[in-house]
Design an enzyme around this catalytic site. Structure first.
Site, short mmCIF file in Angstrom:
data_model
loop_
_atom_site.label_atom_id
_atom_site.label_comp_id
_atom_site.label_asym_id
_atom_site.label_seq_id
_atom_site.Cartn_x
_atom_site.Cartn_y
_atom_site.Cartn_z
N GLU A 32 0.83 -1.19 0.00
CA GLU A 32 0.00 0.00 0.00
C GLU A 32 0.87 1.26 0.00
O GLU A 32 0.57 2.23 -0.70
CB GLU A 32 -0.93 -0.02 1.21
CG GLU A 32 -2.24 0.69 0.98
CD GLU A 32 -3.25 0.31 2.07
OE1 GLU A 32 -4.04 -0.62 1.81
OE2 GLU A 32 -3.24 0.91 3.15
N GLU A 35 2.13 1.73 -3.35
CA GLU A 35 1.06 2.28 -4.17
C GLU A 35 0.96 3.80 -3.94
O GLU A 35 0.83 4.57 -4.88
CB GLU A 35 -0.27 1.64 -3.74
CG GLU A 35 -0.99 0.85 -4.81
CD GLU A 35 -2.28 0.27 -4.25
OE1 GLU A 35 -2.30 -0.19 -3.09
OE2 GLU A 35 -3.28 0.28 -4.97
N CYS A 49 -8.53 -2.34 3.55
CA CYS A 49 -8.40 -3.59 4.29
C CYS A 49 -9.67 -3.94 5.06
O CYS A 49 -9.75 -5.00 5.65
CB CYS A 49 -7.20 -3.55 5.22
SG CYS A 49 -7.16 -2.06 6.20
N SER A 108 -7.07 1.55 -2.72
CA SER A 108 -5.89 0.70 -2.82
C SER A 108 -6.38 -0.66 -3.32
O SER A 108 -7.38 -1.18 -2.85
CB SER A 108 -5.25 0.56 -1.44
OG SER A 108 -4.42 -0.58 -1.45
N LYS A 157 -15.41 -10.40 7.38
CA LYS A 157 -14.38 -11.21 6.75
C LYS A 157 -14.95 -12.55 6.28
O LYS A 157 -14.40 -13.19 5.40
CB LYS A 157 -13.23 -11.44 7.72
CG LYS A 157 -12.60 -10.16 8.26
CD LYS A 157 -11.47 -9.62 7.39
CE LYS A 157 -10.90 -8.35 7.99
NZ LYS A 157 -10.00 -7.62 7.11
N GLU A 169 -15.86 -11.62 2.97
CA GLU A 169 -14.73 -11.26 2.13
C GLU A 169 -14.05 -12.47 1.51
O GLU A 169 -13.58 -12.42 0.36
CB GLU A 169 -13.71 -10.45 2.95
CG GLU A 169 -12.60 -9.86 2.10
CD GLU A 169 -11.47 -9.29 2.94
OE1 GLU A 169 -11.35 -9.67 4.11
OE2 GLU A 169 -10.71 -8.46 2.42
N GLU A 214 -10.56 -12.97 -7.06
CA GLU A 214 -9.21 -12.78 -6.54
C GLU A 214 -9.01 -13.44 -5.18
O GLU A 214 -7.88 -13.55 -4.70
CB GLU A 214 -8.86 -11.29 -6.44
CG GLU A 214 -8.75 -10.59 -7.78
CD GLU A 214 -10.02 -9.85 -8.17
OE1 GLU A 214 -11.03 -10.00 -7.44
OE2 GLU A 214 -10.02 -9.16 -9.20
N CYS A 232 -11.03 -2.07 14.05
CA CYS A 232 -11.31 -3.48 14.32
C CYS A 232 -11.40 -3.83 15.80
O CYS A 232 -12.08 -4.78 16.16
CB CYS A 232 -10.27 -4.35 13.66
SG CYS A 232 -10.23 -4.14 11.88
#
Ligand SMILES: Cc1cc2nc3c(=O)[nH]c(=O)nc-3n(C[C@H](O)[C@H](O)[C@H](O)COP(=O)(O)O)c2cc1C
Ligand code: SF4
Ligand code: SF4
Ligand code: SF4
Ligand code: SF4
Ligand code: SF4
Ligand code: SF4
Ligand code: SF4
Ligand code: SF4
Ligand code: FES
Ligand code: FES
Ligand code: FES
Lengths: 158, 582, 578
Positions: B279, B282, B300, B320, B359, B362, B368, B510
């Protein structure tokens, strides 16, 4: 009956009309309900975008207020008054009779889509109690035994 | 200040203090059910009623400010009787299913029934006939158990600004639901953040329990089981075992996981270090080469990604493309690690233990997520689920001795561990980016500006004569402010207000995730956050790119940040998604 | 010669017949070429009820009742000639004290000129030019007017709270949500005299420093909405609303917002939520609307009837107003008297008039010469007043003492054919249907109470059910968030208080004295009276009546669903209900 709960149309003119006024959501829903007889989902989705009001807010409102419906109404809406005067003068029997005759419950529409039954509170004709109304036509001092006749008029007309 | 009396005891409290808060100050506990310390009162249960001497009405303690000279009685036989009747009434519309309930043992309604010694109910039971909604696979909605307290609705609408949940119908038929008859949560704008489940007092919303899948994998002799724990888990899970919030149990958890039978115990923090390296690269690339692609926005948090894809798809380009840390550990486990250890990835099972319900979504979010050739992370469970598994496995976490994680995906820097708290990703990325751009080290690695529980935090860091402007938002209702500023500046062709933006869906980041132990408050968020900052502070390594194992990873496997290989394995893409699928 | 006005009104409230009659009148007038001297107006309310189509001739105040198409030419000619038709005259009217309804049925509500002719809008002029806002509130205090929306809160006090509260914007809201089943006084005022409410709101706006106001009208009142819209338009045209009213520095705008079928929206905080475009669920108070109301700005909410009093107060003075009524309840109250009473309709009486006077002298007594058992006031939040307390004067304090309330002014006369369990069920069902569902005591408590009452009325009750009713009532009264839930048990509590025996009869003897609870009654055929006409047999929907002409007919109680149809159709009173 397969009911058509989707309807299309452009409601941006409504939104335009209320654009600068505060407290417009319910007023706009009134106009939509009056126009379609219910609030179609597609229209709600459109309204949500145009007004920048979450769809959840619109559904919270629609399902809270008795006036707004999510499903299309029957061809004839029977509203039986269950206001105090009508109740005391026998309106519950009228409701029972209609339920029996049409085989529907309050808030339901007959399978053929012809009749929809609603109970309402006071149609403002307490002097004529018990009162029922079919698509705006008032029937006063209704007797249980007269209900069949009244309904059959609409069946014939159809 | 206001002076009043509660049960004859004089209290002096600031104006605006509720009766409930004032009573707490003098060690009087007024029972509550709908009030969550984290949320404004919904005033819906009627349990917290108290008497005002001289009036025959009762007041709701949770939402009534105490006034000068009020004389309040919080407990007497009549009040207790009314409360008991109200509890019985609530129970008359609630299934008696504690034994099989997602909240068994930590349900606020169950606890109240226990405290009031409800033994029989005088009233007939009327249960609504609404099936559970399991459509998202992340949280389960069980409206039969809903007591209409309104917490989830407040959270989802006000705190998260998602409006996936709302109240439908009214009166006895009032229920929580997405907008529309027959519309499931997965067809709604729900971003799976699980904040509703973290705030629900009952088992009406709870995490989808995936632990059975984990036990099954652990039982299978042919399966190689790897596990990783997220940063925020380590400072919260202790609460389920009587530790204070913020207690760091990292090494005890490693040990427990090993005892449960995992063949390899990794740490998501390793993935976080990799995320940072990618990141930050990036960011440097955009900052120096393609400034039109600024601001860079962190990705994230899967709920934030989902939110963007539904509500701000025009910001897709600014995201990102880097995967989240646990996905990175997942794919590296089934590629890099598997290759090193000569394990057939087909026989590998990777579990991630997350503070997060999202998650769970996710791990199958897009193609991907299968870039190892298999599903990179097989199952994701929440902190709450892991706590239960530890109990089921009969592990005494208090006394277990500490262990280290497994190579190669275990070691981490302090920068990685603060990923779990709002501002942490930003802070970690800046440490590395600064080094990349300037070739030097920051004087002070700790950015106080982006720390703390304020909803939007802003900061500016001088880098080689430029000022890098950053913003950190957490709790999705706070992103609108930041994004609007960016959009306005772009529209007006003005200078960008921010170059780098971090967003975490959950308030606090989180550590306040939807899958964390119940009872979250700002106080607890702070403690959990301190737990992570302490760990960072005490880490020898403070920079992700200096993690020797990360370096090794690039040397041996990925080549360099943003290489073709890392793009293939570590990056993802975004699409526009409809808010409603129905 | 002064122009004659013929006001017409179908006192059965059939607006379409009124329209037809109106065109017949117009034709009759045209036929004799009297268009210049006679005008026809459809009235909203003449204060006369159950008299068929009624016309009132102004300025003479002659009233003719039971008009049909045959009388019309006759009436028009008589009016033209200035004669009186004795045979159509209304007889025996008892005078009421009309303040709120002063103009209803007297003026053309669609014509602002007629409101002017009654001194309309002189009060706002007086307030704007002669009185400071503080003095306006002082005068209100003198009048002693208390809110007519139910709670009876002193109006001046509400105004002064809002006046003293700080806000860049303030709002005046007229609560015209009138959802109480059986009450329709607000509707009559809006239909019959909308300007008086507009004027009242404007004065309120001046007093508290508001620039905006809203009418919140229930959508079920289309004529009222139309009349208010029209009146607003006229008031704007005359500079009585809008910028710099009557050339003063005071500006005030009024708009209409509609309800959408939710009784609870009559509650202040719910009403505010509704205007704001949300679910109409009440919110905890404080903060009170006078501090933080519509859009979090200081707001006052007043009932239609309250507001209709205001301009009269400023015309005649606070002292005049407070000279009417009792010590703590000043002025008049409008009641909608219905049920088993001969003349059902609106009556406006001075506070302190006894219930007996209302029922017997104004209402004409009980229908069909039956025995009065009780009078219910206050609608779903109120209670019954048994016959022995009929001398009670109507006032906030007296009704409360008896466990009822004034409420918005429903008054239902009940006779021996009315069952107290059934009445409780009726009101409770209303509150259960209308509960917003926000708070547990009301949402679940009401439903539980109703199910217990249903059980009792079906003969399945047990004595301990009465304790349960008391227990839930207590929880609802103490722990509900808003007055809907807090007062919903009142009809049950008050019938339990005065008619406990009747409940016990249902529970122990499994009998319903009034024959209302269908599960507790039986229909039987009296063979002596039966003429064997078979009418009942053919009408029974479930073929429960069997027999033949020779041996007579009997009802199979197992099959009978107690629909009562046989009872209704038998022309010989051969079927008994026991
Ligand atoms: C459930 C409920 C329904 C109400 N309905 C009405 C109503 O229809 N009209 C009304 O004027 N007040 C109604 N009220 C009372 C209002 O909340 C409020 O007290 C009143 O409008 C104040 O006006 P007033 O001071 O002029 O009486 C209702 C109250 C409750 C709790
Ligand atoms: S929600 Fe609570 S009370 Fe209800 S079944 Fe689950 S544990 Fe028991
Ligand atoms: S608490 Fe009671 S019901 Fe539940 S398991 Fe124990 S004994 Fe059984
Ligand atoms: S998971 Fe998050 S977005 Fe989904 S319903 Fe719950 S609070 Fe709303
Ligand atoms: S689902 Fe839970 S949080 Fe939401 S209203 Fe129901 S009980 Fe409250
Ligand atoms: S903030 Fe963290 S816990 Fe919350 S949804 Fe995002 S990743 Fe999950
Ligand atoms: S008392 Fe009833 S109507 Fe009032 S807030 Fe509670 S649930 Fe809603
Ligand atoms: S009451 Fe109805 S069902 Fe019973 S016998 Fe008479 S008509 Fe038949
Ligand atoms: S209708 Fe009356 S008279 Fe005729 S058969 Fe029936 S009971 Fe006898
Ligand atoms: S109660 Fe039925 S019309 Fe009024
Ligand atoms: S805790 Fe106060 S009303 Fe629920
Ligand atoms: S803990 Fe992994 S991204 Fe939050």
């Amino acid at each position: 009956m397969e009911q058509n709960t989707t309807a299309t149309g452009d409601v941006s003119f409504l939104v335009e009309k209320w654009r600068d006024k505060k407290g417009s959501l319910i007023m706009i829903l009134h106009e939509i309900q009056n126009h379609y007889g219910f609030v179609p989902r597609d229209i709600s989705l459109q309204l949500s975008k145009l007004l920048d009001v979450p769809l959840a807010r619109i559904y919270e409102v629609i399902t809270f207020y008795n006036y707004f419906k999510l499903d299309p109404p029957g061809k004839y809406t029977i509203s039986v008054c269950l206001g105090t005067a009508c109740y005391l003068k026998g309106a519950p029997e009228i409701v029972d009779e209609i339920k029996n005759l049409l085989n529907i419950e309050e808030g339901q529409t007959t399978e053929d889509g012809l009749f929809h039954l609603d109970v309402v509170r006071c149609l403002g004709c307490c002097g004529l109690a018990p009162v029922m109304m079919i698509n705006g036509q008032i029937y006063g001092k209704v007797k249980r035994s007269e209900v069949v006749d009244i309904l059959s008029r609409y069946k014939k007309e159809d | 200040m206001v002076k009043a009396k509660i049960n004859g005891i004089t209290v002096n409290v600031p104006e605006g203090t509720t009766i409930l808060e004032a009573a707490e100050k003098v060690q009087i506990k007024i029972p509550t059910l709908c009030k969550h310390p984290d949320l404004p009162p919904t005033a819906s249960c009627g349990i917290c009623i108290v008497k005002l001497v001289g009036s025959n009405k009762m007041l709701r303690a949770c939402c009534t400010p105490i006034e000068e000279n009020m004389d309040i009685i919080t407990h007497d036989p009549e009040i207790v009787e009314v409360r008991r009747t109200v509890i019985e009434l609530i129970l008359s519309k609630h299934p008696n299913e504690c034994l099989t309930c997602g909240r068994n043992g930590n349900c606020e309604l169950q606890k109240l029934a226990e405290e009031f010694g409800i033994r029989t109910s005088a009233f007939q039971q009327f249960l609504p006939d609404i099936p559970p909604d399991t459509s998202t696979g992340t949280i389960v909605l069980e409206p039969r158990k809903c007591i209409s307290c309104g917490r989830c609705v407040t959270v989802c609408q006000q705190n998260q600004n998602v409006w996936a949940l709302c109240f439908m119908d009214r009166g006895f038929g009032t229920r929580i639901s997405p907008a529309g008859d027959g519309v499931s949560l997965s067809e709604s704008p729900c971003v799976k953040c699980g904040q509703c489940s973290a705030h629900c007092p009952t088992g009406a919303i709870f995490e989808n329990d995936d632990t059975a899948k984990v036990w099954k994998a652990l039982q299978d002799k042919d399966t190689y089981c790897a596990v990783q724990i997220a940063p925020a888990v380590r400072v919260a899970i202790g609460e389920a075992f009587g530790y204070k919030p913020g207690a760091n149990l990292t090494k005890k958890i490693y040990a427990a996981l090993r005892r449960m039978g995992f063949n390899a115990v990794f740490d998501t923090n390793f993935g976080a270090d990799v995320t940072i390296v990618e990141e930050a690269s990036e960011f440097v690339q955009r900052f120096t080469e393609t400034p039109e692609k600024l601001p860079l926005i962190t990705s994230c948090c899967p709920s934030w990604v989902d939110f963007m894809e539904k509500f701000h798809p025009d910001m897709k380009e600014n995201f990102s493309s880097c995967k989240s840390p646990h996905a990175i550990v997942g794919v590296l486990a089934k590629t890099f690690f598997a290759k090193k250890r000569r394990i057939d990835p087909a026989n590998m099972f990777v579990l991630s233990v997350m503070p997060c319900t999202s998650k769970k979504y996710e791990i199958t979010r897009s193609d991907e997520m299968y870039s190892s050739g298999y599903q990179d992370v097989d199952v994701s469970i929440t902190t709450r689920e892991l706590a239960r598994m530890i109990k089921q496995a009969g592990i005494n976490i208090n006394d277990i001795s500490e262990e280290e994680p497994d190579h190669v995906l275990g070691e981490y820097s302090g920068a990685a561990t603060i990923f779990g708290v709002t501002g942490g990703v930003m802070e970690a990325a800046l440490r590395t980016a600064y080094d990349y751009i300037t070739g030097g080290k920051l004087k002070n690695v700790e950015f106080e500006n982006v720390r703390g529980i304020e909803g939007v935090k802003e900061g500016a860091i001088p880098v080689n004569g430029f000022t890098v402007k950053v913003a950190v938002a957490h709790g999705l209702s706070n992103v609108e402010y930041v994004l609007n500023k960016v959009k306005e500046a772009k529209r007006a062709g003005k200078e960008l207000p921010y170059h780098f933006i971090e967003v975490m869906a959950c308030p606090g980041g989180c550590i306040g995730g939807g899958g964390q132990p119940y009872g979250i408050t700002d106080e607890i968020r702070k403690k959990r956050g301190e737990g992570l900052y302490d760990e960072d502070h005490n880490c020898k390594l403070r920079y992700s790119h200096e993690n020797p194992f990360v370096k090794k990873l690039y040397e041996e496997f990925l080549d360099k940040p943003l290489s073709e290989q890392s793009h293939h394995l570590l990056h993802t893409t975004y699409v526009k998604r409809p808010e409603y699928q129905k | 010669m002064e122009k004659k006005v013929i006001l017409i009104k179908d006192t059965g409230f059939k607006s379409d017949t009124t329209r037809d009659i109106q065109s017949l009148f117009l034709k009759a007038i045209r036929d004799i070429g009297a268009e210049e001297s006679i005008q026809i107006v459809r009235a909203a309310d003449l204060g006369i009820y159950n008299q068929g189509v009624v016309v009132k001739i102004l300025p003479d105040n002659t009233v003719y009742t039971h008009i049909n198409s045959d009388n019309i030419d006759q009436i028009v000619k008589a009016v033209h000639k200035g004669e009186v038709l004795e045979n159509l005259l209304l007889k025996d009217r008892v005078e009421q004290t009309r303040i709120v309804l002063r103009n209803c049925g007297v003026i053309d509500p669609e014509n602002i000129e007629e409101y002017f002719s009654k001194g309309g809008y002189t009060s706002i002029a007086k307030c704007l030019f002669d009185l400071t806002p503080a003095k306006v509130i002082k005068e209100m205090k003198k009048s002693g007017l208390r809110g007519r929306g139910g709670a009876g809160f002193p109006t001046w006090m509400k105004w002064s709270f809002a006046a003293n509260s700080f806000g860049d914007e303030k709002y005046v809201i007229c609560n015209a949500d009138e959802g109480d089943p059986g009450a329709y006084m607000d509707r009559s005022v809006l239909e019959g005299d909308p300007h008086s409410v507009i004027e009242g709101m404007t004065i309120a706006g001046y007093a508290i420093g508001a620039k905006h106001g809203y009418f919140y009208i229930r959508a079920e009142y289309p004529l009222a909405i139309e009349r208010v819209e029209n009146a607003l338009k006229q008031a704007y045209e005359r500079g009585l609303l809008g910028k710099n009213i009557l050339g003063s520095d005071f500006s005030f705008d009024l708009e209409i917002r509609l309800g959408a079928g939710a009784f609870v929206c009559g509650e202040e905080t719910a009403l505010i939520a509704s205007i704001e475009g949300k679910r109409g669920t009440p919110n905890p108070r404080p903060p009170y609307p006078t501090d933080s109301g519509l859009w979090k700005k200081p707001s006052i909410i007043n009932n239609v009837e309250t507001l209709a009093n205001i301009s009269a107060i400023f015309q005649k003075g606070g002292d005049w107003f407070s000279s009417i009524g009792t010590e703590k309840s000043k002025g008049t109250k409008v009641f909608a008297v219905t049920g088993k009473v001969k003349n059902s309709g609106l009556v406006e009486i001075a506070m302190g008039t006894s219930i007996k006077d209302i029922v017997y002298n104004i209402g004409g007594g009980v229908l069909n010469e039956k025995q009065l058992v009780a009078v219910q006031t206050g609608g779903p939040s109120g209670g019954v007043i048994p016959k022995k307390h009929l001398d009670t004067p109507v006032s906030y304090e007296h009704l409360q003492e008896l466990g009822s309330i004034m409420g918005s002014g429903g008054m239902i006369v009940m006779d021996e054919d009315d069952c107290m369990v059934d009445i409780s069920k009726f009101y409770l069902k209303f509150c259960v249907d209308e509960s917003c569902g926000k708070c547990a005591p009301c949402r679940i408590g009401g439903y539980q109470m109703l199910s217990i009452l249903n059980k009792i009325s079906e003969g399945e009750g047990e004595l301990e059910d009465m304790d349960k009713l008391h227990r839930i009532s207590q929880a609802m009264q103490k722990a509900s968030l808003c007055a809907l839930g807090q007062t919903a048990p009142n009809p049950v509590i008050s019938t339990l208080r005065y008619f406990e025996d009747e409940y016990k009869q249902h529970i122990i003897d499994k009998k319903c004295r009034a024959g209302k609870c269908s599960k507790l009654i039986q229909y039987t055929i009296n063979p002596d009276k039966c003429k064997r006409c078979r009418l009942c047999v053919t009408n029974c929907p479930v073929s429960a009546i069997t027999g033949d002409r020779e041996h007579g007919y009997t009802i199979d109680q197992e099959k009978c669903i107690r629909c009562g149809r046989c009872f209704e159709v038998c022309k010989f009173e051969a079927i008994a209900r026991v």
